[in-house]
Design a protein around this motif. Structure first.
Motif, PDB file in Angstrom:
ATOM      1  N   ILE A   1     -12.633 -11.117   0.027  1.00 25.00           N
ATOM      2  CA  ILE A   1     -11.593 -11.251   0.298  1.00 25.00           C
ATOM      3  C   ILE A   1     -11.285 -11.620   1.986  1.00 25.00           C
ATOM      4  CG2 ILE A   1      -9.652 -11.420  -1.424  1.00 25.00           C
ATOM      5  CD1 ILE A   1      -8.946  -8.465  -0.253  1.00 25.00           C
ATOM      6  N   GLU A   2     -12.716 -10.993   2.341  1.00 24.72           N
ATOM      7  CA  GLU A   2     -13.181 -10.219   3.910  1.00 24.72           C
ATOM      8  C   GLU A   2     -12.351 -11.358   4.921  1.00 24.72           C
ATOM      9  OE1 GLU A   2     -16.966  -9.399   4.671  1.00 24.72           O
ATOM     10  OE2 GLU A   2     -17.507 -11.320   4.512  1.00 24.72           O
ATOM     11  N   ASP A   3     -12.344 -12.812   4.568  1.00 23.97           N
ATOM     12  CA  ASP A   3     -11.959 -13.529   5.462  1.00 23.97           C
ATOM     13  C   ASP A   3     -11.054 -14.318   4.984  1.00 23.97           C
ATOM     14  OD1 ASP A   3     -13.406 -15.027   3.322  1.00 23.97           O
ATOM     15  OD2 ASP A   3     -13.502 -16.844   4.854  1.00 23.97           O
ATOM     16  N   LYS A   4     -10.175 -13.260   4.384  1.00 21.13           N
ATOM     17  CA  LYS A   4      -8.911 -14.086   3.574  1.00 21.13           C
ATOM     18  C   LYS A   4      -7.177 -13.266   4.398  1.00 21.13           C
ATOM     19  CE  LYS A   4     -10.619 -16.878  -0.370  1.00 21.13           C
ATOM     20  NZ  LYS A   4     -12.201 -15.843   0.686  1.00 21.13           N
ATOM     21  N   ASN A   5      -6.629 -13.900   4.468  1.00 22.96           N
ATOM     22  CA  ASN A   5      -4.896 -12.768   4.695  1.00 22.96           C
ATOM     23  C   ASN A   5      -4.803 -12.580   3.378  1.00 22.96           C
ATOM     24  OD1 ASN A   5      -3.511 -12.232   6.437  1.00 22.96           O
ATOM     25  ND2 ASN A   5      -2.148 -13.360   5.698  1.00 22.96           N
ATOM     26  N   PHE A   6      -4.337 -11.104   3.180  1.00 24.45           N
ATOM     27  CA  PHE A   6      -3.619 -10.694   1.811  1.00 24.45           C
ATOM     28  C   PHE A   6      -2.591  -9.386   3.164  1.00 24.45           C
ATOM     29  CE2 PHE A   6      -7.515  -8.115   3.500  1.00 24.45           C
ATOM     30  CZ  PHE A   6      -7.609  -6.578   3.874  1.00 24.45           C
ATOM     31  N   TYR A   7      -2.180  -9.035   1.453  1.00 19.06           N
ATOM     32  CA  TYR A   7      -1.608  -7.870   1.833  1.00 19.06           C
ATOM     33  C   TYR A   7      -1.319  -6.805   0.516  1.00 19.06           C
ATOM     34  CZ  TYR A   7       0.748 -10.495   5.646  1.00 19.06           C
ATOM     35  OH  TYR A   7       1.163 -11.648   6.522  1.00 19.06           O
ATOM     36  N   LEU A   8      -1.602  -5.901   0.697  1.00 15.75           N
ATOM     37  CA  LEU A   8      -1.409  -4.472   0.024  1.00 15.75           C
ATOM     38  C   LEU A   8       0.092  -3.919  -0.489  1.00 15.75           C
ATOM     39  CD1 LEU A   8      -3.847  -1.670   1.757  1.00 15.75           C
ATOM     40  CD2 LEU A   8      -4.383  -3.547  -0.231  1.00 15.75           C
ATOM     41  N   VAL A   9       0.640  -4.235  -1.759  1.00  8.75           N
ATOM     42  CA  VAL A   9       1.909  -3.998  -1.862  1.00  8.75           C
ATOM     43  C   VAL A   9       1.923  -2.500  -2.514  1.00  8.75           C
ATOM     44  CG1 VAL A   9       3.882  -4.889  -2.759  1.00  8.75           C
ATOM     45  CG2 VAL A   9       2.628  -6.426  -1.751  1.00  8.75           C
ATOM     46  N   GLU A  10       2.844  -1.731  -1.477  1.00  3.13           N
ATOM     47  CA  GLU A  10       2.579  -0.129  -2.006  1.00  3.13           C
ATOM     48  C   GLU A  10       3.917   0.474  -1.585  1.00  3.13           C
ATOM     49  OE1 GLU A  10       2.051   2.989  -3.925  1.00  3.13           O
ATOM     50  OE2 GLU A  10      -0.312   1.580  -3.799  1.00  3.13           O
ATOM     51  N   THR A  11       4.360   1.904  -2.016  1.00  2.73           N
ATOM     52  CA  THR A  11       5.567   2.483  -1.682  1.00  2.73           C
ATOM     53  C   THR A  11       5.293   3.176  -0.533  1.00  2.73           C
ATOM     54  OG1 THR A  11       4.880   4.153  -3.138  1.00  2.73           O
ATOM     55  CG2 THR A  11       6.133   2.955  -3.908  1.00  2.73           C
ATOM     56  N   GLY A  12       5.934   3.194   0.072  1.00  2.00           N
ATOM     57  CA  GLY A  12       6.023   4.071   1.768  1.00  2.00           C
ATOM     58  C   GLY A  12       5.365   3.803   2.730  1.00  2.00           C
ATOM     59  N   SER A  13       5.376   2.340   2.942  1.00  2.00           N
ATOM     60  CA  SER A  13       5.548   1.919   4.392  1.00  2.00           C
ATOM     61  C   SER A  13       5.919   1.540   5.841  1.00  2.00           C
ATOM     62  CB  SER A  13       4.414   0.375   3.931  1.00  2.00           C
ATOM     63  OG  SER A  13       4.544  -0.178   5.253  1.00  2.00           O
ATOM     64  N   ALA A  14       6.236   1.214   6.750  1.00  2.00           N
ATOM     65  CA  ALA A  14       7.623   1.442   7.117  1.00  2.00           C
ATOM     66  C   ALA A  14       8.014   0.005   7.012  1.00  2.00           C
ATOM     67  CB  ALA A  14       7.473   1.910   8.489  1.00  2.00           C
ATOM     68  N   THR A  15       6.969  -1.018   6.517  1.00  2.00           N
ATOM     69  CA  THR A  15       7.253  -2.296   7.188  1.00  2.00           C
ATOM     70  C   THR A  15       7.483  -2.853   5.000  1.00  2.00           C
ATOM     71  OG1 THR A  15       5.012  -2.579   8.033  1.00  2.00           O
ATOM     72  CG2 THR A  15       5.876  -4.633   6.997  1.00  2.00           C
ATOM     73  N   ILE A  16       8.844  -3.823   5.364  1.00  2.00           N
ATOM     74  CA  ILE A  16       9.332  -4.374   3.992  1.00  2.00           C
ATOM     75  C   ILE A  16       8.297  -5.863   4.499  1.00  2.00           C
ATOM     76  CG2 ILE A  16      11.459  -4.854   3.021  1.00  2.00           C
ATOM     77  CD1 ILE A  16      12.714  -2.709   5.133  1.00  2.00           C
ATOM     78  N   TYR A  17       8.504  -6.298   2.412  1.00  2.00           N
ATOM     79  CA  TYR A  17       7.375  -6.716   2.009  1.00  2.00           C
ATOM     80  C   TYR A  17       8.561  -8.727   2.725  1.00  2.00           C
ATOM     81  CZ  TYR A  17      11.325  -7.936  -0.856  1.00  2.00           C
ATOM     82  OH  TYR A  17      12.933  -8.233  -1.927  1.00  2.00           O
ATOM     83  N   SER A  18       9.940  -8.345   2.887  1.00  2.00           N
ATOM     84  CA  SER A  18      10.233  -8.952   2.988  1.00  2.00           C
ATOM     85  C   SER A  18      10.050  -9.697   4.524  1.00  2.00           C
ATOM     86  CB  SER A  18      11.946  -9.235   3.008  1.00  2.00           C
ATOM     87  OG  SER A  18      12.789  -7.988   3.514  1.00  2.00           O
ATOM     88  N   ASP A  19       9.851  -8.866   5.326  1.00  2.00           N
ATOM     89  CA  ASP A  19       9.772  -9.013   7.266  1.00  2.00           C
ATOM     90  C   ASP A  19       7.788 -10.140   7.037  1.00  2.00           C
ATOM     91  OD1 ASP A  19      12.360  -8.101   7.371  1.00  2.00           O
ATOM     92  OD2 ASP A  19      10.850  -5.638   8.056  1.00  2.00           O
ATOM     93  N   ILE A  20       7.271 -10.190   6.441  1.00  2.00           N
ATOM     94  CA  ILE A  20       6.218 -10.681   6.392  1.00  2.00           C
ATOM     95  C   ILE A  20       6.707 -12.265   6.454  1.00  2.00           C
ATOM     96  CG2 ILE A  20       3.612 -10.621   5.238  1.00  2.00           C
ATOM     97  CD1 ILE A  20       4.406  -8.652   6.685  1.00  2.00           C
ATOM     98  N   VAL A  21       5.569 -13.162   7.594  1.00  2.00           N
ATOM     99  CA  VAL A  21       5.711 -14.351   7.187  1.00  2.00           C
ATOM    100  C   VAL A  21       3.893 -14.739   6.410  1.00  2.00           C
ATOM    101  CG1 VAL A  21       5.418 -16.522   8.166  1.00  2.00           C
ATOM    102  CG2 VAL A  21       6.910 -14.510   9.323  1.00  2.00           C
ATOM    103  N   TYR A  22       4.729 -15.103   5.259  1.00  2.00           N
ATOM    104  CA  TYR A  22       4.042 -15.229   4.105  1.00  2.00           C
ATOM    105  C   TYR A  22       3.367 -16.710   4.045  1.00  2.00           C
ATOM    106  CZ  TYR A  22       5.648 -11.306   2.072  1.00  2.00           C
ATOM    107  OH  TYR A  22       5.410  -9.942   2.067  1.00  2.00           O
ATOM    108  N   LYS A  23       2.139 -16.838   4.198  1.00  2.00           N
ATOM    109  CA  LYS A  23       1.282 -18.183   3.739  1.00  2.00           C
ATOM    110  C   LYS A  23       0.441 -18.951   2.662  1.00  2.00           C
ATOM    111  CE  LYS A  23       0.799 -18.125   8.813  1.00  2.00           C
ATOM    112  NZ  LYS A  23       1.871 -16.771   9.253  1.00  2.00           N
ATOM    113  N   ASP A  24       0.953 -19.910   3.042  1.00  2.00           N
ATOM    114  CA  ASP A  24      -0.007 -21.092   1.329  1.00  2.00           C
ATOM    115  C   ASP A  24      -2.057 -20.070   1.837  1.00  2.00           C
ATOM    116  OD1 ASP A  24      -0.122 -21.755  -0.493  1.00  2.00           O
ATOM    117  OD2 ASP A  24      -0.705 -23.998  -0.048  1.00  2.00           O
ATOM    118  N   GLY A  25      -2.030 -19.285   0.032  1.00  2.00           N
ATOM    119  CA  GLY A  25      -2.793 -19.549  -0.175  1.00  2.00           C
ATOM    120  C   GLY A  25      -3.086 -17.322   0.473  1.00  2.00           C
TER     121      GLY A  25
END
Length: 153
Positions: free
Chosen positions: A70-94
């Motif tokens: 995945i080094e050249d791919k877009n990804f997100y780690l879903v984990e507790t405790g982040s200041a960034t809420i999952y719904s604040d991200i703009v997700y793209k196909d892939g």
């Protein structure tokens, strides 16, 4: 198509449930070894019901192999405790949505390396528990699908 990644999953029932969700949303499931079960496990088959043969499944032999993948791919780690809420991200196909083990979550080494990629699902802190892994996958995946007008292959 979204990519759901489970790093070292522990419970076959969760994997079966997530696999079924992936089939029904036309998402690809990536499993990163080691697992604490094998694919003949009755709970895995039961949770996947008759969908398991339709699953778009990729198995990675190690976390290092997966990280190279995945080094050249877009990804997100879903984990507790982040200041960034999952719904604040703009997700793209892939995009790749990465989830850790049921008990330990994502390895601290990865969390430190990819701090800017961590997103969280808000929840109360009244108990020291998180949502079930399969529920967490559904919450984040369906937000990504919603943002993309539920476009499936």
């Amino acid at each position: 198509m979204f990519n759901i990644v489970l790093i070292g999953p522990e419970y076959p029932g969760n994997v079966g449930n997530i696999g079924r969700t992936c089939v029904l949303t036309e998402s690809r499931l990536h499993l990163v070894r080691p697992f604490k079960f094998d694919f003949s496990d009755k709970a895995l088959k039961k949770a996947g019901i008759d969908y398991w043969d339709k699953l778009d499944l990729v198995i990675h032999d190690s976390i290092d192999e997966f990280l190279s993948f995945i080094e050249d791919k877009n990804f997100y780690l879903v984990e507790t405790g982040s200041a960034t809420i999952y719904s604040d991200i703009v997700y793209k196909d892939g995009d790749f949505l990465i989830f850790g083990r049921e008990k330990e979550g994502i390895d601290q080494r990865l969390m430190e390396k990819y701090k800017e990629k961590i997103v969280t699902i808000p929840m109360t802190n009244k108990i020291h528990r998180s949502l079930n892994l399969a529920n967490s996958v559904s919450v984040v995946l369906y937000e990504a699908l919603r943002q993309n007008n539920f476009k499936m292959r």
